[in-house]
Design an enzyme around this catalytic site. Sequence first.
Site, mmCIF file in Angstrom:
data_model
loop_
_atom_site.group_PDB
_atom_site.id
_atom_site.type_symbol
_atom_site.label_atom_id
_atom_site.label_comp_id
_atom_site.label_asym_id
_atom_site.label_seq_id
_atom_site.Cartn_x
_atom_site.Cartn_y
_atom_site.Cartn_z
ATOM 1 N N LYS A 326 0.837 -1.208 0.000
ATOM 2 C CA LYS A 326 0.000 0.000 0.000
ATOM 3 C C LYS A 326 0.869 1.254 0.000
ATOM 4 O O LYS A 326 0.637 2.172 -0.787
ATOM 5 C CB LYS A 326 -0.924 -0.039 1.232
ATOM 6 C CG LYS A 326 -1.927 1.078 1.299
ATOM 7 C CD LYS A 326 -3.151 0.669 2.087
ATOM 8 C CE LYS A 326 -2.907 0.596 3.584
ATOM 9 N NZ LYS A 326 -2.808 1.927 4.217
ATOM 10 N N GLY A 399 -5.232 7.754 5.398
ATOM 11 C CA GLY A 399 -4.378 8.723 6.076
ATOM 12 C C GLY A 399 -3.124 9.014 5.265
ATOM 13 O O GLY A 399 -2.655 10.159 5.204
ATOM 14 N N ASP A 620 1.943 -1.498 11.637
ATOM 15 C CA ASP A 620 0.623 -1.885 11.119
ATOM 16 C C ASP A 620 0.278 -3.346 11.412
ATOM 17 O O ASP A 620 -0.828 -3.800 11.127
ATOM 18 C CB ASP A 620 0.565 -1.650 9.602
ATOM 19 C CG ASP A 620 0.546 -0.162 9.264
ATOM 20 O OD1 ASP A 620 0.177 0.650 10.145
ATOM 21 O OD2 ASP A 620 0.909 0.193 8.128
ATOM 22 N N LYS A 647 -4.532 5.333 14.728
ATOM 23 C CA LYS A 647 -4.627 4.712 13.393
ATOM 24 C C LYS A 647 -6.083 4.773 12.922
ATOM 25 O O LYS A 647 -6.859 5.561 13.446
ATOM 26 C CB LYS A 647 -4.104 3.275 13.453
ATOM 27 C CG LYS A 647 -2.615 3.187 13.771
ATOM 28 C CD LYS A 647 -1.781 3.763 12.647
ATOM 29 C CE LYS A 647 -0.295 3.746 12.959
ATOM 30 N NZ LYS A 647 0.489 4.535 12.004
ATOM 31 N N ARG A 651 -6.353 1.286 17.864
ATOM 32 C CA ARG A 651 -6.154 -0.165 17.701
ATOM 33 C C ARG A 651 -5.878 -0.882 19.008
ATOM 34 O O ARG A 651 -6.127 -2.084 19.119
ATOM 35 C CB ARG A 651 -5.039 -0.435 16.685
ATOM 36 C CG ARG A 651 -5.520 -0.151 15.279
ATOM 37 C CD ARG A 651 -4.518 -0.541 14.222
ATOM 38 N NE ARG A 651 -5.127 -0.356 12.913
ATOM 39 C CZ ARG A 651 -4.452 -0.161 11.787
ATOM 40 N NH1 ARG A 651 -3.127 -0.132 11.801
ATOM 41 N NH2 ARG A 651 -5.094 -0.007 10.652
HETATM 42 C C1 S3P Z 1 2.475 4.700 6.258
HETATM 43 C C2 S3P Z 1 3.008 5.046 7.474
HETATM 44 C C3 S3P Z 1 2.481 4.574 8.748
HETATM 45 C C4 S3P Z 1 1.539 3.385 8.554
HETATM 46 C C5 S3P Z 1 0.566 3.608 7.433
HETATM 47 C C6 S3P Z 1 1.313 3.807 6.128
HETATM 48 C C7 S3P Z 1 3.074 5.251 5.039
HETATM 49 O O1 S3P Z 1 1.739 5.614 9.353
HETATM 50 O O2 S3P Z 1 0.852 3.109 9.761
HETATM 51 O O3 S3P Z 1 -0.297 2.483 7.299
HETATM 52 O O4 S3P Z 1 2.774 4.755 3.943
HETATM 53 O O5 S3P Z 1 3.887 6.175 5.146
HETATM 54 P P1 S3P Z 1 2.451 6.678 10.336
HETATM 55 O O6 S3P Z 1 3.357 7.509 9.537
HETATM 56 O O7 S3P Z 1 1.321 7.455 10.933
HETATM 57 O O8 S3P Z 1 3.156 5.865 11.356
#
Ligand code: S3P
Length: 741
Positions: A326, A399, A620, A647, A651
Site C-alpha cells: 500500500k 491517512g 501496522d 490509526k 487499535r
Molecule cells: C504509512 C506510514 C504509517 C503506517 C501507514 C502507512 C506510510 O503511518 O501506519 O499504514 O505509507 O507512510 P504513520 O506515519 O502514521 O506511522
Amino acid sequence: MGQVGRLLVIGVGLIGGSFALALKAAGACREVIGVTPQREAGEQAKTLGVVDRAYTHLPEALGLLQPGDLVFVAVPTLAVESVFAQLKDYLPAGVTVTDGASVKGSVRSAAEKVWGEMPSFLVPGHPIAGSERSGVSAARDDLYRDHRIILTPAPDTGADHLRRVVQAWQAAGAEVLEMSVEEHDEVLAATSHLPHVIAFSLVDTLAHDAENENIFRYAAGGFRDFTRIASSDPVMWRDIMLANREAILKAIDLYSLNLSSLRSAIASGDSAALMGVFTRAKAARDHFTKMLAKQAYSETMQAQEVTFIAQPGGTVSGKLRVPGDKSMSHRSIMLGSLAEGVTEVQGFLEGEDALATLQAFRDMGVVIEGPHDGRVTIHGVGLHGLKAPPGPLYLGNSGTSMRLLAGLLAGQGFDVSLTGDESLSKRPMNRVANPLREMGAIIETGPEGRPPLLVKSAGQLSGIQYQLPMASAQVKSAVLLAGLYAQGETSTVEPAPTRDHTERMLQGFGYSVERDGARATVCGGGELKAARIDVPADISSAAFFMVAAAISPGSDVTLEHVGINPTRDGVIHILRAMGGDIELQNTRTVGGEPVADIRVRYAPLRGILIPEAQVPLAIDEFPALFIAAACAQGETVLTGAEELRVKESDRIQAMADGLSVLGVSANPTKDGIVIAGTSGGPVFTGGTVDSLGDHRIAMAFAVASLRARDTIRILHCANVATSFPNFAELAVGSGLKLQQL
Ligand code: S3P
C-alpha cells in the site's frame, strides 16, 4: 399504513399511474381517483387496476375530496399552471397537493401566478425515476422503489402537508430528499436534461444524415445504450426544455466547450488529451456503475455493510501472493505523476486507499491508465504540471493519501481541499500541518487539527530541519515531498527508523536524497524522471497469513514476492522471537526494494516483551501480532506504541475489546497492551466483535477463528477493501472458514 385518505391523480400516465399502483400495493391509501381528459384512458386505467374511479372533469373529482387526502399532479410540465388554476377554485381545504414535474422553478412560478404566493398545501416534488415508455400501460408499482424523490418545499409549506407527501413516497419505496428549487433545476439540467438533449440530437442527426441512410441497420450496442432515452415522450421533453431553459443552456454551453476541445484533440492527434478525457470519464463511469450496483441512485458511495462470519478451526497452507504494498502504491502514483515522462507500475494495489490517491491525481489533470491487473501507466506532468482539481479531493479512509498530499500540495500554485470518510475525519493532521507551516505553507484544518484540510497557494516554501516528535513515515514523507518545492535543503530527523519508501523511490526517480542515519535531506528545485516500478506484495497484508500459519498446528504457508524492507520487517523479528518458524527464501532486490518468499510453519509460540525498537517497524502488524500473542504461552507485553491509538481506529482499545469478548485477558495501557496467552487447544471463545471499520482489526479477528471454539462474527468489515480487497478469497483458498455477508 393509510398515510393518506384518498389519492387523486391528475394525469394518469407512467408517472401518475405508477404512484397510484405503488400506494395501492403498500395499502397506503383508501381509494385512487384518476382524472384524465380522455374517457378511454380513464377506462383503461380502471381496467388495469391503476385507479378505482376515473373522471374527465377535474372540478367534479375535486368535489369528492376531504381533509387528509392527497392530489398528485402528474401532467406535462407546461400544463401544470392550468391545473393549478382549477385547483384554486375547487380544491377543498386540508387537502395536500404535490406534483411530479421535472422542473421545479416553473412549478413555483405557476403557483405564484395562480395563487399570488406558494400555498402552504403545495409540496413540489420530482421523482428521479422514469422509463422511455410512457402511458398508463407502462405504469408499475415498483417504479419508485429504491429511487430518489426530491422535494422542494418552500419556507411556508405546511409541516403536515410535507409529512404527508414524504410518507406517501416512502410508502412507494422511495428515498425522499429535500433541496432548493434552484439547486434541483441545476442538478437536473446537468444529469438528466442535458443527456436527453444530446440523445435526441444525436439520433436526429443520424436519422437525417442522407449519406447514411442505412445507419440504423448497422447500429449496435453502443448506439442502443447511448440513445435509449431518445424514445422518451416528446411533449414532456419539449416542456422540460422550455421550462428549465437557463440551466439547460448553461449545461449545453459547458458541454459544447468540452466537445469542441475533444474535437481539437482528435483533429491534432493529441493522444495525451484524448487519454485524459477517456480515462477520467471511464473512472467516473465505473464509480457510478458501482454506486448503481450498491444502491440505486445513491448520492454518495455509502460503504456497504460487510460482516465476516468465521467458523472455528482449520489450518492454512499453500503458496499465496497477497496484493501490492500500500505504501509503495501510493508513492508510485504521486512520484510518477510529478515525474517527466511515462512511468509504468506493476503490482499496484487495487485497494480503495491507493485508488483514492490515483483518483486525486486524475482530478489534478494527470492522465493515468489502468489499473489493469496491477498495471498502471502514469503520464507524468512534471513537478509543476498539476492543475487545480474541480472540487475537494476525497481521500476515503486513507491517512497516507491525506498526509503525503498535504506536503506535496503545499508548494503548488493553487488551493485545494482534502476530505475523507468518518474515520479519516477524526485523525490528527497537525502533525503534518505544523512542520509544513514552518516551511511557509498555508494550511487550514478543521477543529482540533482534524480534516478537512485546506491547502492554499502560498508562494515559495523554505527548507527546514525538522526533528520529528513521533516515529511517523507519513510525517517524514510529507515534509520531504514539500521539500521538493522548497528553497534550499529540507531535512527530517526521525526518533526511530520508519519506512523509507519515499526516500528510496525518490532516488529511483533520479532525485537525490542524502541519508545519514536518522537524517534524510532533499534539496528543492530538482526534477523527477519517469521510472519502472515493481511493487512487491505488502508485508502488512502477508502478516495476517504469517500469523495464521504460526498459530494453527499443521499449517505451512508460503507468501510470495513480499517486500521485506528492513524498515518494515518487524513482524518477522517479533514472530521469530516468539518462537515462530519463519524462513526467507529466494531473497532478492527488485526495483531498489528487498523482496523474499516467506515460508511460515506452525510452531508453538511463547509470550515476549516486544522490543520498543521493533514497534515502528511493525506498526501496522500489531492487530495480527496480538492474535499471535493470545495463542502464545505466557504473557506478551507491548510498550512504546501510543501511535496505535491514532490509526484507522484506536487499535489498542479495539483489539483489547475484541479479545475480551473472545475470552482473552487483554489489558490496555497508555502506550501498549498486556496480553495473557494460552498455549494449546482453542484460545478464543466465539462471539461478536466490532472491527470499528478498521481493515486490520477485521482481518486479525478473522485469523483468530483458526484457534476459536465457536463462530466469530466480525462487524463493519467493508474497509478490508482499502488494503486487501481479495482477503476473504485468499483466506478461504488457504484454509480459513470465512464467509462474507
Ligand atoms: C504509512 C506510514 C504509517 C503506517 C501507514 C502507512 C506510510 O503511518 O501506519 O499504514 O505509507 O507512510 P504513520 O506515519 O502514521 O506511522
